[in-house]
Scaffold this motif. Sequence first.
Motif, PDB file in Angstrom:
ATOM      1  N   ALA A 114       0.838  -1.209   0.000  1.00 14.31           N
ATOM      2  CA  ALA A 114       0.000   0.000   0.000  1.00 14.31           C
ATOM      3  C   ALA A 114       0.876   1.263   0.000  1.00 14.31           C
ATOM      4  CB  ALA A 114      -0.926  -0.006   1.226  1.00 14.31           C
ATOM      5  N   GLU A 115       1.908   1.282   0.845  1.00 12.79           N
ATOM      6  CA  GLU A 115       2.799   2.459   0.869  1.00 12.79           C
ATOM      7  C   GLU A 115       3.462   2.660  -0.488  1.00 12.79           C
ATOM      8  OE1 GLU A 115       5.719   3.153   3.815  1.00 12.79           O
ATOM      9  OE2 GLU A 115       4.224   3.604   5.370  1.00 12.79           O
ATOM     10  N   ASP A 116       3.859   1.539  -1.070  1.00 18.57           N
ATOM     11  CA  ASP A 116       4.516   1.632  -2.372  1.00 18.57           C
ATOM     12  C   ASP A 116       3.574   2.214  -3.427  1.00 18.57           C
ATOM     13  OD1 ASP A 116       6.766   0.940  -4.194  1.00 18.57           O
ATOM     14  OD2 ASP A 116       5.209  -0.337  -5.083  1.00 18.57           O
ATOM     15  N   LEU A 117       2.306   1.763  -3.405  1.00 22.96           N
ATOM     16  CA  LEU A 117       1.331   2.292  -4.362  1.00 22.96           C
ATOM     17  C   LEU A 117       1.139   3.790  -4.137  1.00 22.96           C
ATOM     18  CD1 LEU A 117      -1.414  -0.522  -4.283  1.00 22.96           C
ATOM     19  CD2 LEU A 117       0.194  -0.058  -6.147  1.00 22.96           C
ATOM     20  N   VAL A 118       1.074   4.186  -2.876  1.00 24.17           N
ATOM     21  CA  VAL A 118       0.893   5.611  -2.544  1.00 24.17           C
ATOM     22  C   VAL A 118       2.075   6.426  -3.070  1.00 24.17           C
ATOM     23  CG1 VAL A 118       0.961   7.226  -0.595  1.00 24.17           C
ATOM     24  CG2 VAL A 118      -0.655   5.313  -0.573  1.00 24.17           C
ATOM     25  N   LYS A 119       3.277   5.931  -2.831  1.00 32.22           N
ATOM     26  CA  LYS A 119       4.477   6.668  -3.260  1.00 32.22           C
ATOM     27  C   LYS A 119       4.520   6.826  -4.779  1.00 32.22           C
ATOM     28  CE  LYS A 119       7.257   5.032   0.604  1.00 32.22           C
ATOM     29  NZ  LYS A 119       8.079   3.873   0.987  1.00 32.22           N
ATOM     30  N   ARG A 120       3.974   5.831  -5.476  1.00 30.59           N
ATOM     31  CA  ARG A 120       3.996   5.903  -6.939  1.00 30.59           C
ATOM     32  C   ARG A 120       2.744   6.551  -7.515  1.00 30.59           C
ATOM     33  NH1 ARG A 120       4.080   1.304  -9.625  1.00 30.59           N
ATOM     34  NH2 ARG A 120       3.487  -0.042  -7.913  1.00 30.59           N
ATOM     35  N   GLY A 121       1.947   7.136  -6.650  1.00 28.91           N
ATOM     36  CA  GLY A 121       0.745   7.826  -7.134  1.00 28.91           C
ATOM     37  C   GLY A 121      -0.345   6.887  -7.606  1.00 28.91           C
ATOM     38  N   LYS A 122      -0.290   5.635  -7.184  1.00 32.66           N
ATOM     39  CA  LYS A 122      -1.278   4.641  -7.649  1.00 32.66           C
ATOM     40  C   LYS A 122      -2.378   4.407  -6.613  1.00 32.66           C
ATOM     41  CE  LYS A 122       0.990   3.256 -11.416  1.00 32.66           C
ATOM     42  NZ  LYS A 122       0.420   3.129 -12.759  1.00 32.66           N
ATOM     43  N   ASP A 155       2.937  12.610  -0.759  1.00 28.32           N
ATOM     44  CA  ASP A 155       3.421  12.884   0.607  1.00 28.32           C
ATOM     45  C   ASP A 155       2.275  12.999   1.604  1.00 28.32           C
ATOM     46  OD1 ASP A 155       6.019  12.719  -0.046  1.00 28.32           O
ATOM     47  OD2 ASP A 155       6.365  14.914  -0.223  1.00 28.32           O
ATOM     48  N   GLU A 156       1.240  13.745   1.176  1.00 37.76           N
ATOM     49  CA  GLU A 156       0.061  13.861   2.057  1.00 37.76           C
ATOM     50  C   GLU A 156      -0.542  12.492   2.318  1.00 37.76           C
ATOM     51  OE1 GLU A 156      -3.066  17.195   1.204  1.00 37.76           O
ATOM     52  OE2 GLU A 156      -1.815  16.998  -0.600  1.00 37.76           O
ATOM     53  N   ASN A 157      -0.658  11.730   1.238  1.00 35.61           N
ATOM     54  CA  ASN A 157      -1.260  10.398   1.359  1.00 35.61           C
ATOM     55  C   ASN A 157      -0.446   9.504   2.287  1.00 35.61           C
ATOM     56  OD1 ASN A 157      -3.589  10.594  -0.287  1.00 35.61           O
ATOM     57  ND2 ASN A 157      -2.254  10.571  -2.108  1.00 35.61           N
ATOM     58  N   LEU A 158       0.861   9.568   2.127  1.00 37.82           N
ATOM     59  CA  LEU A 158       1.738   8.703   2.925  1.00 37.82           C
ATOM     60  C   LEU A 158       1.618   9.054   4.405  1.00 37.82           C
ATOM     61  CD1 LEU A 158       3.710   6.430   2.445  1.00 37.82           C
ATOM     62  CD2 LEU A 158       5.560   8.123   2.304  1.00 37.82           C
ATOM     63  N   ASP A 159       1.575  10.347   4.662  1.00 39.87           N
ATOM     64  CA  ASP A 159       1.441  10.789   6.058  1.00 39.87           C
ATOM     65  C   ASP A 159       0.117  10.284   6.657  1.00 39.87           C
ATOM     66  OD1 ASP A 159       1.941  12.534   8.418  1.00 39.87           O
ATOM     67  OD2 ASP A 159       0.142  13.554   7.643  1.00 39.87           O
ATOM     68  N   LEU A 160      -0.956  10.459   5.894  1.00 39.06           N
ATOM     69  CA  LEU A 160      -2.269  10.002   6.392  1.00 39.06           C
ATOM     70  C   LEU A 160      -2.304   8.485   6.571  1.00 39.06           C
ATOM     71  CD1 LEU A 160      -4.668  12.293   4.323  1.00 39.06           C
ATOM     72  CD2 LEU A 160      -4.522  12.172   6.839  1.00 39.06           C
ATOM     73  N   LEU A 161      -1.726   7.784   5.604  1.00 36.53           N
ATOM     74  CA  LEU A 161      -1.741   6.314   5.674  1.00 36.53           C
ATOM     75  C   LEU A 161      -1.001   5.834   6.913  1.00 36.53           C
ATOM     76  CD1 LEU A 161      -2.495   3.611   4.355  1.00 36.53           C
ATOM     77  CD2 LEU A 161      -0.337   3.718   3.077  1.00 36.53           C
ATOM     78  N   LEU A 176      -8.098   3.876   2.126  1.00 36.16           N
ATOM     79  CA  LEU A 176      -7.122   3.924   1.028  1.00 36.16           C
ATOM     80  C   LEU A 176      -7.789   3.365  -0.211  1.00 36.16           C
ATOM     81  CD1 LEU A 176      -4.091   4.585   0.358  1.00 36.16           C
ATOM     82  CD2 LEU A 176      -3.746   2.078   0.409  1.00 36.16           C
ATOM     83  N   ARG A 177      -7.646   4.117  -1.317  1.00 31.60           N
ATOM     84  CA  ARG A 177      -8.235   3.668  -2.596  1.00 31.60           C
ATOM     85  C   ARG A 177      -7.161   3.594  -3.660  1.00 31.60           C
ATOM     86  NH1 ARG A 177     -13.476   7.259  -4.076  1.00 31.60           N
ATOM     87  NH2 ARG A 177     -13.803   5.554  -5.549  1.00 31.60           N
ATOM     88  N   ALA A 178      -7.302   2.611  -4.540  1.00 30.75           N
ATOM     89  CA  ALA A 178      -6.436   2.573  -5.717  1.00 30.75           C
ATOM     90  C   ALA A 178      -6.859   3.718  -6.634  1.00 30.75           C
ATOM     91  CB  ALA A 178      -6.586   1.250  -6.435  1.00 30.75           C
ATOM     92  N   LYS A 179      -5.876   4.301  -7.331  1.00 31.64           N
ATOM     93  CA  LYS A 179      -6.200   5.391  -8.259  1.00 31.64           C
ATOM     94  C   LYS A 179      -6.150   4.808  -9.665  1.00 31.64           C
ATOM     95  CE  LYS A 179      -4.991  10.275  -8.787  1.00 31.64           C
ATOM     96  NZ  LYS A 179      -4.112  11.323  -8.220  1.00 31.64           N
TER      97      LYS A 179
END
Length: 570
Positions: A114-122, A155-161, A176-179
């Motif tokens: 999940a963190e990886d997806l967030v970091k890649r904007g996915k 970054d915002e997403n990662l912090d919230l996650l 958390l949602r897939a984009k």
Amino acid sequence: MPSDTAPSAARKDFIREMVAEDVAANRFGRPVTTRFPPEPNGFPHIGHVKSVCLNFGIAREYGGRCNLRFDDTNPFTEDIKYVEAIKRDVEWLGFTWDSELYASDYFEKLYEIAEDLVKRGKAYVDSQTEEEIRVNRGTVTTPGSPGPYRDRTPDENLDLLRRMKAGEFPDGAHVLRAKIDLAHPNMIMRDPLLLRIRHAAHYRRGTAWCLYPLYDFAHGLSDAIEGITHSLCTLEFKDNRDIYDWLVHEAGFERPPEQTEFARLELDYTVLSKRKLLKLVNERRVSGWDDPRMPTISGMRRRGVTPEGLRNFAEAIGVARKPARTELATFEHYIRDDLNMRVPRVMAVLNPLKVVLTNYPENQVDELDASYYPHDVPLTGSRKVPFSRELWIERDDFMENPPKKFFRLAPGREVRLRYGYFITCTDVIKDASGNVVELRCTYDPATRGGDAHDGRKVQGTIHWVSARHALDAEVRLYDKLFTVPDPDAVDEGQEFTGTLNPDSLVVVPGAKIEPSVAKDPIGTRYQFERTGYFIGDTVDSRPDHLVFNRTVTLRDSWAKVKGGGAGGGQ
Ligand code: ATP
Ligand code: MG
């Protein structure tokens, strides 16, 4: 056990054909690996038997592996008692898993993905309510609309996650949602939910973990983590295949598993949903998960069904892509067929009528030879059956004024007692209200063993039990649990429990059983000659209170020859 060799061409279904091709092409570069993935929220049922036989069967046939994976990602419904029931029942069916695994052990791994997806904007953290999300997802004819949080930065997403994981937020505050694509023709692909907050006690993880993966996020990735090659599931997951493929691809798995769907087992007069079965248990419509009327493995086992019979049934119905209902008669056929080849025959009278042999000496006991198995069963064995002056016969085997085709006992009529003698009815004794309470008969000593040496023939053979030697028993006769073939199909506002069969259990309190069964352990299966297949009830039977469950009736064609020979496989 089914054969260890690859299946014959005739038995190959579309899944086995696909697996064979993949093996030939070494498509996955690893052995065939399947899994049986139950959620531990109920006892396994006959639908699961189909899936177990398929997954374990394929692994065995192709020299591969099969995991037992508990899909335990819902803290509200799961319980260790269900894990134990599933393990016990899969083993009882005759299968051994290569690994015992739990999706709840993958929570950390899934979080990393999940963190990886967030970091890649996915993937992104959405703070709409689940209801808002549902509405903004659009419909099959209109695209969805992006909510106000879709463009949060990684970054915002990662912090919230991270804060979601740390337990800073209450349930429902964020997900958390897939984009992916809010206009995707497959609704599931419109930014599916991956993780949500649940402050709850999970039966394995306790309360320390609060980020729960949704089915789509957990399932395919669990398969990929385990190196599954062929992920076999039922048709209702067809639309989930796109997200399955998207996730295993985005998570970077090489040669990821492939999902293939097959039609689920739908059995007439039965419901096969754990939610509904749980309702029957909770509302005490049945005595528990192992009530012999339940389509659960534990219910069927208690009813006397064998693992071999179940596996033969599963193999016979096969797997296909097209949904189809299976008739109860098909199920009963395979159960009966297996019992026919393995269980001893004994005599039991369910509804007794006294017979007194007026010319048989008062205290004499004759020990008659009786074989346990008919000639067409490759098993041998026999016992002695005591015969004496007073006997029980089945009330149905006597008629005072018989119609033409009735070949059993009637006034003046001679019949054969199984393994015994010819008897002739001379008198009918009635009570004050005119009910037949006893028959007086004579027996012919020259017919011992059931043959007249003067060539005389009788048309009927009936079963019996010596009154002095008989064991008393309670017999439980089971019928369909529902009165309609498809109990799931109920009108709006109606409950499926409205079609429960009020006569699905008939208790026969005063049955008489031949004394040989006293030596057998409780839980022994028999054919009660001419009556059906039975098993000693393992829950309620005591040495001083025998209880027998009817597994299944004798073959339906019995009705046609009822008046004739001994039947029941003779
Ligand atoms: P239920 O509705 O009874 O809860 P489920 O599909 O949610 O069924 P799971 O415990 O998730 O139950 O199922 C484990 C596996 O068994 C899954 O792969 C599922 O597809 C399969 N399965 C469940 N019911 C049937 C059925 N009626 N026929 C064939 N396979 C089934
Ligand atoms: Mg389920």
